[in-house]
Design a protein around this motif. Structure first.
Motif, short mmCIF file in Angstrom:
data_model
loop_
_atom_site.label_atom_id
_atom_site.label_comp_id
_atom_site.label_asym_id
_atom_site.label_seq_id
_atom_site.Cartn_x
_atom_site.Cartn_y
_atom_site.Cartn_z
N VAL A 97 7.74 1.66 1.82
CA VAL A 97 8.56 1.61 3.03
C VAL A 97 8.61 2.99 3.67
N TYR A 98 8.17 3.05 4.93
CA TYR A 98 8.30 4.26 5.74
C TYR A 98 9.43 4.04 6.74
N GLN A 99 9.75 5.07 7.47
CA GLN A 99 10.83 4.99 8.44
C GLN A 99 10.60 3.90 9.48
N ASP A 100 9.35 3.71 9.91
CA ASP A 100 9.09 2.74 10.98
C ASP A 100 8.05 1.67 10.63
N GLU A 101 7.62 1.59 9.37
CA GLU A 101 6.66 0.58 8.95
C GLU A 101 6.74 0.34 7.45
N ILE A 102 6.20 -0.81 7.04
CA ILE A 102 6.09 -1.10 5.62
C ILE A 102 4.63 -1.41 5.30
N LEU A 103 4.20 -1.00 4.12
CA LEU A 103 2.88 -1.32 3.61
C LEU A 103 3.06 -2.34 2.49
N PHE A 104 2.26 -3.39 2.50
CA PHE A 104 2.42 -4.48 1.55
C PHE A 104 1.09 -5.19 1.36
N ARG A 105 1.08 -6.11 0.41
CA ARG A 105 -0.05 -7.02 0.24
C ARG A 105 0.43 -8.41 0.60
N LYS A 106 -0.38 -9.13 1.34
CA LYS A 106 -0.01 -10.48 1.77
C LYS A 106 -0.43 -11.48 0.70
#
Length: 187
Positions: free
Chosen positions: A99-108
């Motif tokens: 989790v960043y301040q303005d985005e999230i990184l994930f796997r779908k």
């Protein structure tokens, strides 16, 4: 789902220093739950040993480099044992959500039911390949209800798209992540 803004879970799992360095500007890195990894590892180890014991003749042939169908089965057993050891040694190297301040990184999550194993293979074989969602596009976090949705979680975007996150975690940790993401969206 009712979200508790004061929810404090003790889910601070060890994260590999290389992961922390690569994503050093992240507000939060959710790593794999070591208990979940241990359960998977234990199942792989048991299944691999059973296969190796059932095909003991093939194990001997495998060592002598004689190849046939039985040695292929013994090889699968050996691979499962190797995968078990690999997962145990690399528990801290599997981030599930960043989790960043303005985005999230994930796997779908792309597969459900028995086919979910294909997603898990991708999860562990390519641990640092993520998709991105921007905070401004997120509407809400939802935990599906039903007897088959025990550890699933999805985020709904403002254009009504449901994106299932591939977490592979226990229910309590999933609930904690859901709480955190809902607060993240609301702030």
């Amino acid at each position: 789902m009712n979200y508790n803004p004061n929810y404090n879970g003790a889910f601070q799992f060890e994260i590999d220093p290389k992961i922390k360095e690569k994503y050093r500007n992240a507000d939060r890195i959710f790593s794999s739950n070591p208990e979940t990894i241990r359960k998977i590892s234990k199942k792989l180890l048991i299944f691999g040993i059973i296969i190796m014991l059932i095909s003991i003749k093939a194990v001997i042939w495998l060592l002598m480099l004689k190849i046939d169908l039985l040695t292929l089965i013994a090889g699968i057993g050996a691979f499962l044992i190797y995968a078990s050891v690999y997962l145990r040694k690399n528990i801290s190297k599997f981030p599930v959500l960043i989790v960043y301040q303005d985005e999230i990184l994930f796997r779908k999550q792309k597969h459900f039911g028995k086919l979910k194993t294909l997603d898990l293979y991708h999860f562990y074989s390519k641990p640092l390949e993520f998709e991105t969602l921007y905070k401004c596009d997120l509407k809400q976090v939802v935990i599906p209800t039903g007897i088959f949705n025990t550890t699933e979680l999805f985020v709904e975007t403002k254009n009504e798209e449901k994106i299932f996150l591939l977490l592979n975690v226990e229910k309590e940790y999933r609930d904690y992540i859901a709480q955190y993401l809902q607060q993240y969206i609301n702030n």
